[in-house]
Design an enzyme around this catalytic site. Structure first.
Site, PDB file in Angstrom:
ATOM      1  CD  GLU A 278      -2.931  -0.840  -0.072  1.00  0.00           C
ATOM      2  OE1 GLU A 278      -3.412   0.293  -0.296  1.00  0.00           O
ATOM      3  OE2 GLU A 278      -3.131  -1.826  -0.809  1.00  0.00           O
ATOM      4  CD1 TRP A 281      -1.164  -0.891  -4.103  1.00  0.00           C
ATOM      5  CD2 TRP A 281      -1.582   0.311  -5.938  1.00  0.00           C
ATOM      6  NE1 TRP A 281      -1.675  -1.739  -5.058  1.00  0.00           N
ATOM      7  CE2 TRP A 281      -1.948  -1.025  -6.190  1.00  0.00           C
ATOM      8  CE3 TRP A 281      -1.760   1.263  -6.940  1.00  0.00           C
ATOM      9  CZ2 TRP A 281      -2.476  -1.438  -7.417  1.00  0.00           C
ATOM     10  CZ3 TRP A 281      -2.284   0.853  -8.170  1.00  0.00           C
ATOM     11  CH2 TRP A 281      -2.634  -0.480  -8.397  1.00  0.00           C
ATOM     12  CD1 TRP A 310     -18.423  10.919 -17.969  1.00  0.00           C
ATOM     13  CD2 TRP A 310     -19.035   9.137 -16.766  1.00  0.00           C
ATOM     14  NE1 TRP A 310     -17.297  10.149 -17.759  1.00  0.00           N
ATOM     15  CE2 TRP A 310     -17.647   9.053 -17.022  1.00  0.00           C
ATOM     16  CE3 TRP A 310     -19.645   8.125 -16.034  1.00  0.00           C
ATOM     17  CZ2 TRP A 310     -16.852   8.004 -16.567  1.00  0.00           C
ATOM     18  CZ3 TRP A 310     -18.856   7.074 -15.567  1.00  0.00           C
ATOM     19  CH2 TRP A 310     -17.484   7.023 -15.840  1.00  0.00           C
ATOM     20  CG  ASN A 345      -8.483   1.725   0.648  1.00  0.00           C
ATOM     21  OD1 ASN A 345      -8.373   2.753  -0.001  1.00  0.00           O
ATOM     22  ND2 ASN A 345      -8.136   0.544   0.159  1.00  0.00           N
ATOM     23  CD1 TRP A 363     -14.039   9.501 -14.502  1.00  0.00           C
ATOM     24  CD2 TRP A 363     -12.724  10.582 -13.063  1.00  0.00           C
ATOM     25  NE1 TRP A 363     -13.049  10.103 -15.226  1.00  0.00           N
ATOM     26  CE2 TRP A 363     -12.218  10.775 -14.381  1.00  0.00           C
ATOM     27  CE3 TRP A 363     -12.044  11.171 -11.992  1.00  0.00           C
ATOM     28  CZ2 TRP A 363     -11.081  11.536 -14.652  1.00  0.00           C
ATOM     29  CZ3 TRP A 363     -10.901  11.928 -12.256  1.00  0.00           C
ATOM     30  CH2 TRP A 363     -10.431  12.115 -13.567  1.00  0.00           C
ATOM     31  CD1 TRP A 386     -12.050   9.544  -6.113  1.00  0.00           C
ATOM     32  CD2 TRP A 386     -13.866   8.887  -7.241  1.00  0.00           C
ATOM     33  NE1 TRP A 386     -13.141   9.671  -5.273  1.00  0.00           N
ATOM     34  CE2 TRP A 386     -14.258   9.290  -5.941  1.00  0.00           C
ATOM     35  CE3 TRP A 386     -14.841   8.445  -8.124  1.00  0.00           C
ATOM     36  CZ2 TRP A 386     -15.588   9.244  -5.513  1.00  0.00           C
ATOM     37  CZ3 TRP A 386     -16.172   8.401  -7.706  1.00  0.00           C
ATOM     38  CH2 TRP A 386     -16.527   8.793  -6.407  1.00  0.00           C
TER      39      TRP A 386
END
Length: 474
Positions: A278, A281, A310, A345, A363, A386
């Protein structure tokens, strides 16, 4: 005399700019308050208040080392260079030290400051501090930035095996400078202070951050690989806010994990390995931000996903924002965010996928709402998360992978304890019903809305839209 410009690096220990400045002579620390720019960048009130509270703590620590803190204020970042030059002239400072930041606007600001100091014949030193590796230093064989996390991680592992980054000590106490420190303001213009609950959840200062890091690595991390998915237990590190404000460094976190895992970071305890991943990341998304600057500009990482049709549905967007979608786990997560300034998370992924797939809303609306609420709002990580959920980013979820909110709720909050905490109006329901309240119960109670969408039908709608988008680019 040296100036050390502090931003999102509010700590004494393992602060590259502060330590190196202290090795060159007397230091004066300086912070620049730019609330108008923070508002433009959607920084949340709880985040700005947390930053201010940490600055208060750091100011006290600096004073014990005889390092005065000067506070400057500006309408916009474009004023930074002149304000810092003026301070350098007033104090007869010959050098400026600071740690790099990585958004497009931050880089433009920092480049302008460095150029202005150089033009005046003054020294300007910049450091890689907020991340483990300088952006652009981990590259493919072709010399380009990785687009896939697993490949990036493999090279990061190799670099860490070759040489672990060290943690620098705090500066030594220096002789008194005779320069009067400025008081940290009790409130930032345009921002409301955090609530008492938010402040209690996120105590400020290096000591508080170190205590949480120790608690996590000693008592929680071993089960992190499984417990991190359960929103009703304290199974995550809850260190993200401290990392974003720079009260902790990623090197301190890495070394704490390695120490608790018998000196290993890619083998041994699964919880420790998962948490180090993590951290990587987080690193990956920072590198993406620099090497692919379009993600800083509200653009999809994958250009072919720019033209997704969208839906424009303001009532549905507002219902999602306020936790009134009629899907209990989604509403519980969104209310947790509104109240605490933080969200678990897994629930960030789940709420993001619900907005972009089930509601088929852009988004970018969700990304902005999260930044406006999160105490740990970070452009790189927030954007990366996102775009992963919306299937528009690097390493993104395949468009056909759409989390079913009810299935996820039953799996990760089986007794409904998390839902009951945040959606008390349906707390009387059984552990079976609470994940998907029966329609007759909803009609009997006006306190909780019916679902905005049918999850199965909205999933099929999203699949059709994304498949058509893919077909157009085949």
């Amino acid at each position: 005399m040296q100036l050390c410009w502090l931003r999102n690096d509010l700590r004494l220990h393992d602060n590259h700019a502060l330590w190196h400045a202290s090795q060159n002579g007397p230091v004066v620390a300086v912070c620049l308050l730019t609330p108008d720019t923070w508002l433009e960048h959607d920084d949340a009130p709880v985040k700005v208040d947390f930053w201010r509270r940490n600055l208060e703590h750091l100011s006290e620590q600096l004073s014990r080392l005889n390092i005065p803190l000067k506070i400057l204020s500006a309408d916009k970042w474009a004023d930074a260079a002149q304000l810092l030059l003026d301070l350098a002239a007033d104090l007869d400072a010959q050098a400026l030290f600071f740690n790099d930041e990585y958004g497009v606007h931050e880089q433009q600001r920092d480049d302008a400051v460095a150029a202005a100091f150089t033009a005046q014949g003054l020294q300007c030193e910049r450091f890689t501090d907020l991340i483990l590796f300088k952006p652009g230093s981990l590259l493919t064989q072709a010399g380009s930035m990785f687009k896939v996390y697993s490949q990036f991680r493999k090279q990061a592992y190799q670099r860490l095996h070759e040489s672990l980054p060290t943690c620098l000590p705090a500066p030594d106490k220096q002789q008194e400078t005779g320069i009067k420190a400025d008081a940290v303001p009790k409130q930032i213009a345009g921002y409301q202070p955090a609530s008492a609950q938010q402040r209690s959840l996120w105590p400020a200062g290096e000591d508080a951050a170190s205590e949480r890091l120790a608690l996590f690595t000693e008592q929680i991390m071993a089960d992190y690989d499984s417990a991190r998915d359960l929103p009703d237990v304290d199974g995550t590190s809850r260190l993200s806010a401290y990392l974003v404000a720079g009260v902790l460094s990623p090197r301190q976190c890495l070394h704490a994990a390695i120490s608790a895992n018998q000196g290993e970071f890619d083998s041994g305890n699964p919880g420790a390995i998962t948490w180090v991943n993590e951290l990587l990341w987080r690193e990956f998304y920072k590198h993406i931000l620099v090497c692919y600057p379009r993600v800083s500009m509200h653009r999809a990482f994958r250009p072919e996903m720019e033209s997704i049709p969208w839906r424009d549905d303001s009532p549905a967007l507002e219902a999602w924002q306020q936790g009134r979608t009629g899907i209990p786990i989604i509403d519980a997560a969104m209310r947790q965010l509104l109240t605490t300034g933080w969200m678990h998370n897994r629930l960030r992924m789940l709420t993001a996928m619900f907005l972009t797939k089930n509601l088929l809303i852009d988004w970018k609306h969700g990304e902005r709402w999260f930044m406006q609420q999160l105490i740990d709002g970070d452009l790189a990580a927030n954007n990366g998360g996102w775009q992963w959920s919306a299937s528009t980013g690097t390493d993104s979820a395949p468009y056909f992978r759409i989390f079913n909110a009810v299935t996820q709720s039953r799996k990760f909050d089986p007794q409904g304890d998390f839902i009951r905490t945040w959606v008390p109006e349906i707390g009387h329901l059984s552990s079976k019903q609470i994940h998907q309240p029966p329609v007759d119960d909803l009609f009997a109670s006006s306190d909780y809305p019916a679902p905005l969408v049918d999850l199965s039908q909205s999933r099929r709608r999203a699949l059709d839209v994304f498949k058509q988008q893919g077909d157009q680019h085949d």
